[in-house]
Structure formats: structure tokens, C-alpha cells
Design an enzyme around this catalytic site. Structure first.
Site, PDB file in Angstrom:
ATOM      1  N   GLU A  90     -20.278  51.340   1.411  1.00 17.94           N
ATOM      2  CA  GLU A  90     -19.286  50.290   1.155  1.00 17.94           C
ATOM      3  C   GLU A  90     -18.172  50.784   0.238  1.00 17.94           C
ATOM      4  O   GLU A  90     -17.008  50.474   0.437  1.00 17.94           O
ATOM      5  CB  GLU A  90     -19.964  49.051   0.553  1.00 17.94           C
ATOM      6  CG  GLU A  90     -20.698  48.203   1.573  1.00 17.94           C
ATOM      7  CD  GLU A  90     -19.767  47.635   2.648  1.00 17.94           C
ATOM      8  OE1 GLU A  90     -18.592  47.382   2.355  1.00 17.94           O
ATOM      9  OE2 GLU A  90     -20.239  47.477   3.782  1.00 17.94           O
ATOM     10  N   GLN A 141     -10.562  51.307   1.462  1.00 17.48           N
ATOM     11  CA  GLN A 141      -9.302  52.059   1.586  1.00 17.48           C
ATOM     12  C   GLN A 141      -9.426  53.327   2.431  1.00 17.48           C
ATOM     13  O   GLN A 141      -8.512  54.135   2.442  1.00 17.48           O
ATOM     14  CB  GLN A 141      -8.749  52.511   0.214  1.00 17.48           C
ATOM     15  CG  GLN A 141      -8.965  51.554  -0.898  1.00 17.48           C
ATOM     16  CD  GLN A 141      -7.779  50.662  -1.122  1.00 17.48           C
ATOM     17  OE1 GLN A 141      -6.845  50.661  -0.316  1.00 17.48           O
ATOM     18  NE2 GLN A 141      -7.780  49.892  -2.183  1.00 17.48           N
ATOM     19  N   GLY A 149      -9.941  60.505  -1.769  1.00 15.82           N
ATOM     20  CA  GLY A 149      -8.893  59.785  -2.493  1.00 15.82           C
ATOM     21  C   GLY A 149      -9.441  58.618  -3.310  1.00 15.82           C
ATOM     22  O   GLY A 149     -10.643  58.365  -3.327  1.00 15.82           O
ATOM     23  N   TYR A 171     -16.645  40.843  -2.781  1.00 14.02           N
ATOM     24  CA  TYR A 171     -16.899  41.294  -1.410  1.00 14.02           C
ATOM     25  C   TYR A 171     -18.025  42.326  -1.374  1.00 14.02           C
ATOM     26  O   TYR A 171     -18.986  42.199  -0.603  1.00 14.02           O
ATOM     27  CB  TYR A 171     -15.641  41.888  -0.752  1.00 14.02           C
ATOM     28  CG  TYR A 171     -16.033  42.809   0.381  1.00 14.02           C
ATOM     29  CD1 TYR A 171     -16.503  42.282   1.575  1.00 14.02           C
ATOM     30  CD2 TYR A 171     -16.054  44.198   0.217  1.00 14.02           C
ATOM     31  CE1 TYR A 171     -16.967  43.109   2.597  1.00 14.02           C
ATOM     32  CE2 TYR A 171     -16.520  45.025   1.230  1.00 14.02           C
ATOM     33  CZ  TYR A 171     -16.964  44.473   2.414  1.00 14.02           C
ATOM     34  OH  TYR A 171     -17.428  45.283   3.411  1.00 14.02           O
TER      35      TYR A 171
END
Ligand code: SF4
Length: 388
Positions: A61, A66, A105, A144
Site C-alpha cells: 500500500e 503515487q 521516489g 485510506y
């Protein structure tokens, strides 16, 4: 604005104003059935769908935030092979964690996971917590992510709302407001909660995200293949292209930066970025913003800023390449220079720096552009022979 309470028809009525929908409990059940049937048939075979271990699902997750699925697939097993459980992650050095994360990233995610793992060892005896409030209290875990982990791993009944389901729900409801503002978020979270079944919650949540990701695409929704088009208000009214509406557009900012590869013999200078810098925790070549015009001014700016950052005086710097890249809202033009060491002018107390042989660069976590530079050995070492 007054928020609706109660069942799905009342929420849809709220979202659509006069266009009152009449979905009943039986239709909600049909929606769930269609969605789960579609998921059984079309779900992608992803590695994190073969486990119910909360730690592994947490890793997936966080990586998926992103980052595209295809990229995460390359990192997921490698990360779990190296850190198979909370304890191994908690006892690793931050540098090792970042090295494994390199290329994904948004490194804050990795640093937060590392801190969260330490917290789990300290507060929960090394076992991933199973209470929503405990999971939510961990660094880097929002509403979330907590809901996704607990519903997918333990089938607990928690709603989810992320980019794919925001788009899907907005279209299902025909919601024309901004789904990212406070009212939109309240409405969509409430909707996510109302449509949850009592059982198979994890599969249902994954099915919602899968439809959002594979069928209800941002620019070209595949309505003809959609298992829930019969209950989609945007489809019914032909508004798929205009929903969801995002009022806040990202405004991009251009930045001009330089990276200076300082040679001393067969070594180059690396510095560890401080916690207040963009690549916090990663190692990097001296890098800073540049503003000067003209070759002579550029040289004196490179020399002055390298010294300010590292305490090291350099000789004339030679431009070896320019890299264009984007980081969050920044569009960056990065000029890369090779220079040679001249003298140590003063000690830099606030930063850690090292002389590293070219072959050892692979042992250090670098940013994507730092790693690109590390592949330019030829051009860098072809520049003027340095004094050591
Ligand atoms: Fe999305 Fe089209 Fe399905 Fe509606 S019918 S949820 S717009 S794919």
C-alpha cells in the site's frame, strides 16, 4: 451544507439535487454482486493479492501511493526479501532502507515506514496492530491506508477512498462538485461507507479500486466494459468526460539547478542531504539553485555555492550534460558540471560528506538524477586530470 444520512438513495439525492435516484437495498446488493463477479474474472494477478499478512499489505500500500503498479511489482519482492517482517525493517539502518527504495521516489514514504516499524516493535511487541486507531497512529498511515490494510488483510469493515475510487464514486453519483474539497470528501467517504458489504470487505474494496484503475479511466472511461454502468449517473447523463471536476489545478514552477561532481584523484564528493532538504537522507552530489547569466558569472556562482555548501574550493567546472526532470510541482533543469578539488576552505558542521570511489557509488542511496549522473563516468573522468 447539510450532509445526508441514511442509505444510498439519500446520498445520491444529495449529490444530484433534483435528479433523485431510487436505488434500493436490493440494487445495492446487485451492485456488490456485479462488482465482485467482475473482480473474480478480471482482477490482475498481483503479488500482494496472494497474502493476508498485514505487514506485506502495508508495504504494498505504501509503495502504491503515487507509484504505478508495474513499477511497484519490481520493488515489492526485493523489499520483502530483504525486510521480511517488521523486526527486520525496524533494525535496518535508514540508509539501507533508502537504498532499496531508490528509484521509487517520494522517499518520505520509506522514512515513515522505517519509523513506523520501530514504533510497532516498541509499542506493539513487533506485531502489526489490528485496531484501526493504532494503525492510524503510525507515521505515514492515513485514513485510506489504515482502512485498506485492515480490510484487505483482516477483512475488517473499513471504507477506502483514494484516487481511483474518488473518480469512480464521483461518476457513479454524478457528483459535479470538487471531490477533493471538504464537502466532496465528506460525501464520498460517506458513500464509500454506505456501499460496503458486511463480508468480503477486502475483496470488495480491491474490486472498487480495480474498476477505477482498469475501466473507469481518467480520460477514456471504458463504459461498455463496466460492471456497474447500470448504476452510474455520469454514464446515464453522458457526463463521464466532465466528472470528476477538479477546481484546483496544479501550478508548476520552473527551477534551474546545478549538480557539481567534484573529483579528487579517483574519488568524487558526496554529501548526505539534511532532513530539511528535498532528498532528505539520500546522498547526492553538491546541488543548488543557479540564477547567473553568462559563462563567467556561472563559473563564479558554481564555485561560491559549492564552497558554501561543502566548504570546498573547486577549479573551473565543465558542463557535461543537462537533465530535465520533474519533482512534485517543480519542473527542474539540472546542469551537471565536472570540477576538480582545489582546497578545503572550512569545515561544514551541518552536513555529512565523503569522498567516494566511483565503483562504490552503488552502495549509496541516490536520487534518480544522482543515479543518472553516476552512469556518466566517461564524460566526468574525461575532463581535465584533477590535482589530488
Ligand atoms: Fe466509470 Fe463509465 Fe463505469 Fe460510469 S459507466 S463507473 S463512467 S466506466
Amino acid at each position: 451544507m447539510r450532509m445526508p444520512s441514511g442509505n444510498w438513495p439519500r446520498i445520491i439525492a444529495f449529490a444530484l439535487g433534483d435528479n433523485v435516484a431510487t436505488l434500493e437495498a436490493t440494487q445495492r446488493q446487485a451492485f456488490r454482486r456485479q462488482l465482485l463477479r467482475w473482480f473474480d474474472r478480471y482482477a490482475r494477478d498481483l503479488p500482494w493479492r496472494h497474502t493476508s499478512d498485514p505487514y506485506s499489505i502495508w508495504v504494498s500500500e505504501i509503495m502504491l501511493q503515487q507509484t504505478q503498479v508495474v513499477t511497484v511489482e519490481r520493488y515489492y519482492h526485493r523489499f520483502l526479501d530483504r525486510f521480511p517482517d517488521v523486526q527486520s525493517l525496524a533494525s535496518a539502518s535508514e540508509e539501507d532502507v533508502l537504498l532499496l527504495w531508490e528509484g521509487l521516489g517520494y522517499y518520505r514514504r520509506a522514512r515513515s515506514m522505517h519509523r513506523a516499524a520501530k514504533q510497532i516493535v516498541e509499542l506493539f511487541d513487533g506485531r502489526f496492530p489490528n485496531k484501526f486507531s493504532d494503525v492510524r497512529s503510525l507515521p505515514g498511515i492515513g485514513k485510506y491506508t489504515a482502512g485498506a490494510i485492515l480490510s484487505i488483510a483482516l477483512d475488517q469493515r473499513h471504507p477506502i477512498l483514494e484516487a481511483n475510487t474518488i473518480r469512480l464514486f464521483s461518476r457513479l453519483l454524478g457528483y459535479r462538485g470538487d471531490p477533493l474539497d471538504r464537502e466532496g470528501q465528506q460525501l464520498l467517504w460517506q458513500f464509500a461507507d454506505q456501499i460496503l458489504p458486511r463480508k468480503k470487505v477486502g475483496r470488495f474494496n480491491q474490486a472498487l479500486m480495480e474498476v477505477g484503475s482498469l475501466v473507469c479511466l481518467p480520460h477514456d472511461p471504458q463504459c461498455h466494459a463496466c460492471p456497474v454502468r447500470g448504476t452510474c449517473k455520469a454514464f446515464e447523463s453522458g457526463l463521464q468526460a466532465t466528472i470528476p471536476s477538479h477546481k484546483k489545478k496544479i501550478s508548476y514552477e520552473s527551477l534551474h539547478e546545478a549538480a557539481v561532481i567534484v573529483r579528487r584523484g579517483n574519488k568524487v564528493l558526496l554529501r548526505r542531504c539534511r532532513s530539511d532538504e528535498r532528498w532528505a537522507g539520500l546522498w547526492d552530489f553538491p546541488r543548488f539553485e543557479i540564477t547567473s547569466k553568462g559563462a563567467a558569472n556561472r563559473q563564479s556562482e558554481l564555485r561560491r555555492k559549492t564552497e558554501e555548501l561543502t566548504g570546498i574550493d573547486i577549479s573551473l567546472a565543465q558542463n557535461i550534460t543537462t537533465i530535465k526532470h520533474g519533482v512534485t510541482r517543480y519542473r527542474i533543469t539540472l546542469e551537471c558540471y565536472a570540477a576538480r578539488y582545489v582546497a578545503h576552505k572550512h569545515r561544514q558542521r551541518r552536513s555529512t560528506q565523503k569522498w567516494v570511489s566511483w565503483s562504490a557509488l552503488s552502495d549509496y542511496p541516490l536520487s534518480v538524477t544522482g543515479r543518472k549522473i553516476s552512469r556518466l563516468k566517461g564524460p566526468i573522468f574525461a575532463t581535465q586530470q584533477p590535482k589530488s
